[in-house]
Design an enzyme around this catalytic site. Structure first.
Site, PDB file in Angstrom:
ATOM      1  N   LYS A  66       0.814  -1.221   0.000  1.00  0.00           N
ATOM      2  CA  LYS A  66       0.000   0.000   0.000  1.00  0.00           C
ATOM      3  C   LYS A  66       0.856   1.285   0.000  1.00  0.00           C
ATOM      4  CE  LYS A  66      -4.116  -2.035   2.131  1.00  0.00           C
ATOM      5  NZ  LYS A  66      -5.115  -1.943   3.195  1.00  0.00           N
ATOM      6  N   ASP A 102     -10.225   2.413   2.808  1.00  0.00           N
ATOM      7  CA  ASP A 102     -10.380   1.657   4.062  1.00  0.00           C
ATOM      8  C   ASP A 102     -11.148   2.460   5.116  1.00  0.00           C
ATOM      9  OD1 ASP A 102      -9.111  -0.701   3.281  1.00  0.00           O
ATOM     10  OD2 ASP A 102      -7.128   0.022   3.851  1.00  0.00           O
TER      11      ASP A 102
HETATM   12  P1  NDP Z   1       0.878  -3.445  11.173  1.00  0.00           P
HETATM   13  O1  NDP Z   1       1.873  -4.548  11.167  1.00  0.00           O
HETATM   14  O2  NDP Z   1       1.166  -2.184  10.413  1.00  0.00           O
HETATM   15  O3  NDP Z   1       0.592  -2.997  12.708  1.00  0.00           O
HETATM   16  C1  NDP Z   1       0.319  -3.950  13.671  1.00  0.00           C
HETATM   17  C2  NDP Z   1      -0.218  -3.272  14.917  1.00  0.00           C
HETATM   18  O4  NDP Z   1      -0.604  -4.291  15.844  1.00  0.00           O
HETATM   19  C3  NDP Z   1       0.799  -2.383  15.649  1.00  0.00           C
HETATM   20  O5  NDP Z   1       0.133  -1.301  16.246  1.00  0.00           O
HETATM   21  C4  NDP Z   1       1.349  -3.360  16.708  1.00  0.00           C
HETATM   22  O6  NDP Z   1       1.886  -2.703  17.845  1.00  0.00           O
HETATM   23  C5  NDP Z   1       0.087  -4.086  17.092  1.00  0.00           C
HETATM   24  N1  NDP Z   1       0.310  -5.375  17.730  1.00  0.00           N
HETATM   25  C6  NDP Z   1       0.758  -6.523  17.169  1.00  0.00           C
HETATM   26  N2  NDP Z   1       0.798  -7.520  18.085  1.00  0.00           N
HETATM   27  C7  NDP Z   1       0.359  -6.994  19.260  1.00  0.00           C
HETATM   28  C8  NDP Z   1       0.169  -7.515  20.582  1.00  0.00           C
HETATM   29  N3  NDP Z   1       0.450  -8.793  20.857  1.00  0.00           N
HETATM   30  N4  NDP Z   1      -0.315  -6.696  21.534  1.00  0.00           N
HETATM   31  C9  NDP Z   1      -0.606  -5.400  21.260  1.00  0.00           C
HETATM   32  N5  NDP Z   1      -0.437  -4.834  20.027  1.00  0.00           N
HETATM   33  C10 NDP Z   1       0.041  -5.620  19.042  1.00  0.00           C
HETATM   34  O7  NDP Z   1      -0.503  -4.120  10.701  1.00  0.00           O
HETATM   35  P2  NDP Z   1      -1.735  -3.404   9.973  1.00  0.00           P
HETATM   36  O8  NDP Z   1      -1.971  -2.122  10.665  1.00  0.00           O
HETATM   37  O9  NDP Z   1      -1.516  -3.371   8.524  1.00  0.00           O
HETATM   38  O10 NDP Z   1      -2.950  -4.446  10.200  1.00  0.00           O
HETATM   39  C11 NDP Z   1      -3.606  -4.617  11.457  1.00  0.00           C
HETATM   40  C12 NDP Z   1      -4.868  -5.464  11.310  1.00  0.00           C
HETATM   41  O11 NDP Z   1      -5.887  -4.819  10.548  1.00  0.00           O
HETATM   42  C13 NDP Z   1      -4.649  -6.802  10.608  1.00  0.00           C
HETATM   43  O12 NDP Z   1      -5.286  -7.793  11.403  1.00  0.00           O
HETATM   44  C14 NDP Z   1      -5.359  -6.669   9.275  1.00  0.00           C
HETATM   45  O13 NDP Z   1      -5.831  -7.906   8.834  1.00  0.00           O
HETATM   46  C15 NDP Z   1      -6.491  -5.732   9.636  1.00  0.00           C
HETATM   47  N6  NDP Z   1      -7.053  -4.992   8.466  1.00  0.00           N
HETATM   48  C16 NDP Z   1      -8.391  -5.174   8.143  1.00  0.00           C
HETATM   49  C17 NDP Z   1      -8.962  -4.502   7.053  1.00  0.00           C
HETATM   50  C18 NDP Z   1     -10.423  -4.751   6.688  1.00  0.00           C
HETATM   51  O14 NDP Z   1     -10.848  -4.373   5.583  1.00  0.00           O
HETATM   52  N7  NDP Z   1     -11.217  -5.312   7.574  1.00  0.00           N
HETATM   53  C19 NDP Z   1      -8.163  -3.552   6.234  1.00  0.00           C
HETATM   54  C20 NDP Z   1      -6.792  -3.418   6.685  1.00  0.00           C
HETATM   55  C21 NDP Z   1      -6.262  -4.128   7.753  1.00  0.00           C
HETATM   56  P3  NDP Z   1       3.442  -2.208  17.854  1.00  0.00           P
HETATM   57  O15 NDP Z   1       3.477  -0.937  17.074  1.00  0.00           O
HETATM   58  O16 NDP Z   1       3.735  -2.026  19.287  1.00  0.00           O
HETATM   59  O17 NDP Z   1       4.241  -3.325  17.222  1.00  0.00           O
END
Ligand code: NDP
Length: 269
Positions: A66, A102
């Site tokens: 993206k 989104d």
């Molecule tokens: P990123 O990898 O960019 O970010 C992941 C986020 O999750 C960060 O804020 C990270 O925190 C946090 N995180 C991961 N593991 C943990 C944990 N164990 N405890 C607390 N926080 C945690 O991922 P994306 O933002 O791209 O995607 C996130 C979700 O959104 C995915 O599940 C994706 O499938 C979903 N999504 C759904 C869409 C839809 O149309 N329904 C569209 C786009 C995404 P930290 O910064 O501390 O690592």
């Protein structure tokens, strides 16, 4: 000739977008074909160019491309520029128009659930790409407060800076006894079977808990929300369908009815 569209990502086999757009096309009578493209991690631009050279009219872009799509587009919508990500490309002559749907998808789905964002306290959990991509649309819906909580506080603080203080950054340790009306999980924690450390008091009585993840059944986040008194829980499948409908509108100028397509996907799950 039938107009060609596709979703491009890596991995891509799991994507439901072809099913969704085929259903939209059937319902609206639009003549189009929509496929999946698996692009090599170092070959996104080349795969886009090849699809375009073969007559492609537009693409949906998913992980991990993206940001790259945002840099590749010749023209960006204001919302794509704000979130530095593109999930919809439209080819127009020599131009490549980039947009992101989104955020609109999330806000429309919350509206379809009968929940108002205006005047409500909204908590966005996570500060990654998914979180950033929905912030402008959430702010447009005029919440009383929008707080972003993240494990790595610095990433939430970065969003607070970027959105000029309209967003408040928080760490999980500061959330106790701060109830929210709408709690949106935009973390990937559930993929690893983990749960962001949210206190039960995060969920106001009657709150909506929304998990952007879909296809995982009842997630640990939604289970916690239920146990904590949330009145409504929803997964991200509706957001997926709504963001697809907005892409369809960008390409075809026709707004498909989303409810029957969401019902079809739920029935098939
Ligand atoms: P990123 O990898 O960019 O970010 C992941 C986020 O999750 C960060 O804020 C990270 O925190 C946090 N995180 C991961 N593991 C943990 C944990 N164990 N405890 C607390 N926080 C945690 O991922 P994306 O933002 O791209 O995607 C996130 C979700 O959104 C995915 O599940 C994706 O499938 C979903 N999504 C759904 C869409 C839809 O149309 N329904 C569209 C786009 C995404 P930290 O910064 O501390 O690592």
């Amino acid at each position: 000739m039938t107009d060609r569209y596709a979703v491009i990502g890596n991995p891509i086999a799991h994507s439901k977008s072809p099913e969704i757009h085929a259903a939209f096309a059937r319902a609206t009578g639009e003549d189009l074909e929509y496929t999946r493209i698996l692009a090599p991690l170092d070959g996104f631009a080349a795969a886009v160019a090849a699809f375009r050279a073969a007559g492609g009219r537009g693409l949906n872009v998913t992980l991990p491309f993206k940001g790259e799509a945002c840099r590749l587009a010749t023209d960006l919508s204001d919302r794509a520029r704000a979130v530095e990500a593109v999930n919809t490309l439209r080819f127009e002559g020599t131009r490549m128009l980039g947009d992101t749907t989104d955020g609109v998808g999330l806000v429309r789905d919350i509206g379809a659930l009968g929940v108002a964002i205006e005047g409500r306290r909204v908590l966005l959990v996570g500060a990654g790409g998914a979180s950033r991509s929905v912030i402008p649309a959430l702010l447009d819906a005029r919440p009383a407060a929008l707080v972003v909580v993240n494990r790595t506080l610095e990433r939430a603080t970065e969003l607070e800076r970027q959105f000029g203080g309209q967003v408040e950054a928080a760490g999980f340790g500061t959330l106790a006894r701060r109830p929210f009306d709408v709690v949106i999980n935009a973390t990937s924690a559930g993929h690893a079977g983990e749960l962001p450390p949210l206190p039960r008091s995060t969920f106001a009585t009657g709150a909506l808990a929304y998990d952007m993840t879909y296809g995982k059944g009842a997630t640990a986040f939604l289970a916690l929300a239920r146990e904590s008194g949330a009145a409504r829980v929803a997964d991200g499948l509706g957001m997926l369908v709504e963001q697809a409908a907005e892409s369809f509108f960008i390409w075809r100028g026709v707004r498909p009815d989303t409810a029957p397509v969401l019902a079809m996907l739920r029935a098939a799950a």
